[in-house]
Design a protein around this motif. Structure first.
Motif, PDB file in Angstrom:
ATOM      1  N   ARG A  98     -37.693   8.228 -25.363  1.00  0.00           N
ATOM      2  CA  ARG A  98     -38.104   9.634 -25.194  1.00  0.00           C
ATOM      3  C   ARG A  98     -38.488   9.953 -23.748  1.00  0.00           C
ATOM      4  O   ARG A  98     -37.904  10.862 -23.146  1.00  0.00           O
ATOM      5  N   SER A 118     -43.616  14.929 -18.019  1.00  0.00           N
ATOM      6  CA  SER A 118     -43.695  16.224 -18.712  1.00  0.00           C
ATOM      7  C   SER A 118     -45.071  16.858 -18.502  1.00  0.00           C
ATOM      8  O   SER A 118     -45.185  18.066 -18.289  1.00  0.00           O
ATOM      9  N   LYS A 119     -46.113  16.022 -18.531  1.00  0.00           N
ATOM     10  CA  LYS A 119     -47.471  16.529 -18.336  1.00  0.00           C
ATOM     11  C   LYS A 119     -47.608  17.145 -16.929  1.00  0.00           C
ATOM     12  O   LYS A 119     -48.204  18.219 -16.759  1.00  0.00           O
ATOM     13  N   ALA A 123     -48.303  23.875 -25.802  1.00  0.00           N
ATOM     14  CA  ALA A 123     -47.536  23.222 -24.734  1.00  0.00           C
ATOM     15  C   ALA A 123     -47.379  21.767 -25.153  1.00  0.00           C
ATOM     16  O   ALA A 123     -48.366  21.074 -25.382  1.00  0.00           O
ATOM     17  N   LEU A 156     -40.936  23.886 -20.261  1.00  0.00           N
ATOM     18  CA  LEU A 156     -42.289  23.490 -19.900  1.00  0.00           C
ATOM     19  C   LEU A 156     -42.669  23.954 -18.486  1.00  0.00           C
ATOM     20  O   LEU A 156     -43.830  24.164 -18.162  1.00  0.00           O
ATOM     21  N   TYR A 198     -36.311  12.132 -21.016  1.00  0.00           N
ATOM     22  CA  TYR A 198     -36.939  13.301 -20.381  1.00  0.00           C
ATOM     23  C   TYR A 198     -36.692  13.272 -18.869  1.00  0.00           C
ATOM     24  O   TYR A 198     -36.350  14.290 -18.265  1.00  0.00           O
ATOM     25  N   GLY A 257     -44.504  11.419 -32.546  1.00  0.00           N
ATOM     26  CA  GLY A 257     -44.897  10.803 -31.277  1.00  0.00           C
ATOM     27  C   GLY A 257     -44.802  11.759 -30.100  1.00  0.00           C
ATOM     28  O   GLY A 257     -44.822  11.335 -28.948  1.00  0.00           O
ATOM     29  N   ILE A 258     -44.677  13.045 -30.364  1.00  0.00           N
ATOM     30  CA  ILE A 258     -44.585  14.019 -29.263  1.00  0.00           C
ATOM     31  C   ILE A 258     -45.960  14.629 -29.011  1.00  0.00           C
ATOM     32  O   ILE A 258     -46.564  15.230 -29.909  1.00  0.00           O
ATOM     33  N   GLU A 259     -46.434  14.465 -27.792  1.00  0.00           N
ATOM     34  CA  GLU A 259     -47.794  14.878 -27.459  1.00  0.00           C
ATOM     35  C   GLU A 259     -47.912  16.399 -27.270  1.00  0.00           C
ATOM     36  O   GLU A 259     -47.010  17.031 -26.709  1.00  0.00           O
ATOM     37  N   PHE A 306     -50.085  19.103 -25.299  1.00  0.00           N
ATOM     38  CA  PHE A 306     -51.053  19.160 -24.191  1.00  0.00           C
ATOM     39  C   PHE A 306     -52.137  20.203 -24.454  1.00  0.00           C
ATOM     40  O   PHE A 306     -53.288  20.005 -24.129  1.00  0.00           O
ATOM     41  N   GLU A 321     -44.904  17.961 -24.894  1.00  0.00           N
ATOM     42  CA  GLU A 321     -44.005  17.180 -24.041  1.00  0.00           C
ATOM     43  C   GLU A 321     -42.597  17.760 -24.024  1.00  0.00           C
ATOM     44  O   GLU A 321     -41.884  17.650 -23.039  1.00  0.00           O
ATOM     45  N   ILE A 326     -45.189  18.382 -15.054  1.00  0.00           N
ATOM     46  CA  ILE A 326     -44.403  19.631 -14.983  1.00  0.00           C
ATOM     47  C   ILE A 326     -45.197  20.762 -15.626  1.00  0.00           C
ATOM     48  O   ILE A 326     -45.260  21.879 -15.110  1.00  0.00           O
ATOM     49  N   TYR A 327     -45.855  20.458 -16.736  1.00  0.00           N
ATOM     50  CA  TYR A 327     -46.653  21.473 -17.444  1.00  0.00           C
ATOM     51  C   TYR A 327     -47.812  21.945 -16.572  1.00  0.00           C
ATOM     52  O   TYR A 327     -48.055  23.152 -16.452  1.00  0.00           O
TER      53      TYR A 327
END
Lengths: 75, 499
Positions: B134, B101-102, A63, A14, B138, A51-53, A55, A65, B104-105
């Protein structure tokens, strides 16, 4: 004769440098392809169910999570 | 003490960490020693870019209101974050654990070099691991990519509780000379809801701040209150959806006479109320309200920042049996070992399959089919998770050691060395138990029928219906039982006394 092509999903970090994404467009790894786009959208839906978003979605790459996911033909 | 733990003494008279340091140390676990000493503020005020991860959205909102800092929660758009990054020189971002994660993206690889990562209230990584796995995994899988990071808490994880990804990190602990001790009064109650309602009606000259991690418990208590009671409930957005006709408010709303908080406000939130008194409710019937005394109690004690009662705390609890009870430690460890063996074998066998078969099979699998409590699904693989096993072991110890009797609660509290618990407080029983004890011959062994006869008038006087549950509840904190053979017939006998 109808030819079948296999599609695979590849994962990328990511934190990938955005310049690399531009390079992938130039090298036609990220492409406007209806089938690949459909595959990656379906894959995104599958991730969402877990449940994995996601983006963002752009052509054959998303892209999420869990990192970037890219759909590409195996050949 | 861990061999690589460094203890720093802070002199009497010091109130805030900022009086001692200007920047948080890096590459370590930081034990602030006490809550409310402004550890997060040190990072917010430092002259570097920071990403501060906190466990709840309420905590983000709470800090954003107090400080000039950008809050990132699930509903903040990428565009808003980019705009903030563009217009701000020293970037200060506070976000929920889920948002790493958001970030980092959006920020890209420079995030690892340009930002200090603070994982605040990091003990939550353990306490919430089983149901927020989760985002927590992460963080655990990515924090080391940051050049500078720090895990901070006032209640560090130790022993089995230390997540294996953090084992190797050194610990820096602050020891505050003359820190205030908290006076805890413990009440072991047979009817915990009734006891709480009584406490609520007593609160005339002060406000109550009630910490209980069960929205259903709060709903049941609120329904018993008169309409005129001025109250509010602070809970997560998800929990709020189930709270119809309940006065749910945000963490930043005005303090009321009666204030209920679920775990969304247990850690890190600052509550300002000069007349605020804290109550912790721990009903061992409801697994989510079980508190680990050494962490959550300390955290909750620090929530009321300016109250004249901030050094006092009332704990309402019951020490009845929990689902982890009924197995001896040996029996439980056997089950853990069995699960461990099953888990590691499943992991090995499954992951040896070729990719196509494994991925296809995995998608059809749900966690209940893994055959072991300690198996998780990650990146199309099955993984045996040691942390889950440690959490299971830790939960067993919490239920069985800490909650078994009042005395062990006292011992556990004293062990933390931040509390004064008076010996007399552990003898405090609710009114029903006292009345039963008065009517009891403490030397006598009662049969169940005799017990019911003894208790019936006491419960009837209080309009409590007589049944096996209410009888059991009434005597649970004062009863011991054993199986006895009389005239060749086996039966259970009961003795009532202060254990």
């Amino acid at each position: 004769m109808e030819t079948k092509r296999k599609v695979s999903i590849f994962g990328l970090e990511l934190s990938l440098d955005k310049k690399l994404l531009i390079e992938m467009v130039e090298r036609k790894i990220i492409v406007d392809d209806k089938i690949l786009n459909e595959v990656i959208i379906n894959y995104s839906k599958e991730l969402e169910a877990q449940g994995i978003e996601t983006f963002s979605i752009d052509r054959n790459i998303i892209a999420t999570e869990n990192g970037y996911k890219l759909a590409a033909y195996e050949d | 003490m861990k061999s690589d733990e460094k203890v720093i003494n802070i002199k009497k008279g010091t109130s805030y960490l900022s009086e001692v340091i200007k920047e948080l140390p890096s590459g370590c676990i930081l034990n602030k020693g006490i809550t409310g000493c402004g550890g997060t503020t040190v990072e917010i005020d430092s002259k570097r870019n920071s990403i501060i991860l906190v466990p709840t959205k309420n905590l983000v909102l709470n800090k954003v209101k107090q400080k000039n800092i950008f809050g990132v929660t699930g509903d903040v758009k990428e565009k808003e974050i980019l705009e903030y990054l563009e217009k701000t020189k020293i970037k200060k971002i506070i976000a929920t654990y889920d948002a790493l994660s958001k970030l980092i993206y959006i920020i890209g690889p420079k995030i690892y070099l340009d930002y200090f990562l603070l994982i605040d209230e990091y003990h939550i990584l353990f306490n919430s691991y089983s149901f927020r796995r989760r985002p927590i995994r992460y963080i655990l899988n990515n924090y080391a990519k940051f050049d500078k990071f720090c895990f901070m808490t006032a209640t560090p994880l130790k022993g089995k509780k230390l997540l294996e990804e953090l084992y190797h990190l050194p610990i820096i602990s602050y020891d505050w000379e003359g820190a205030n001790k908290v006076d805890i009064t413990i009440k072991d109650c047979a009817f915990i809801q009734k006891e709480l309602v009584q406490e609520i009606y007593k609160a005339k000259d002060y406000n109550l701040h009630i910490f209980v991690n069960s929205v259903n418990f709060i709903k049941r208590v609120v329904k018993q209150l008169d309409n005129g009671i001025d109250y509010r409930v602070i809970c997560s957005e998800k929990a709020a959806e189930t709270m119809t006709s309940i006065n749910v408010q945000s963490i930043n709303s005005e303090v009321r006479n009666i204030n209920f908080y679920t775990s969304t406000a247990f850690e890190g939130c600052d509550i300002y109320d000069e007349k605020g008194m804290s109550i912790i409710v721990s009903d061992s019937d409801i697994s989510t309200t079980i508190l680990d005394i050494t962490t959550l109690v300390i955290q909750i004690c620090g929530r009321l920042r300016n109250s004249i009662y901030k050094d006092k705390l009332l704990m309402l609890l019951n020490t009845r049996k929990h689902r982890y009870c009924g197995n001896s430690k040996e029996e439980f460890l056997e089950k853990v070992a069995e699960n461990k063996l099953l888990g590691s074998n499943t992991e090995k066998m499954f992951n040896e399959e070729d990719d196509w078969f494994r991925i296809k099979e995995l998608r059809a699998y749900t966690e209940s089919k893994f055959g072991s409590f300690y198996i998780i699904k990650e990146n199309e693989k099955l993984i045996f998770d040691n942390n889950l096993m440690n959490i299971d072991l830790e939960n067993y110890d919490i239920i069985n050691s800490i909650y078994e009797t009042n005395i062990s609660v006292l011992n556990e509290v004293v062990r933390t060395d931040k509390f004064n618990v008076e010996e007399s407080s552990i003898k405090k029983l609710d009114d029903i138990s006292i009345e039963i004890l008065k009517a009891t011959d403490i030397m006598k062994e009662y049969t169940y029928d005799e017990l019911v006869m003894l208790i019936t008038p006491i419960l009837e006087n209080r309009n409590i219906k007589i049944n096996i549950t209410t009888v059991g509840k009434a005597v649970s904190s004062i009863m011991s039982k054993k199986r006895k053979t009389t005239n060749g017939k086996k039966q259970m006998t009961y003795k009532l006394n202060l254990r």
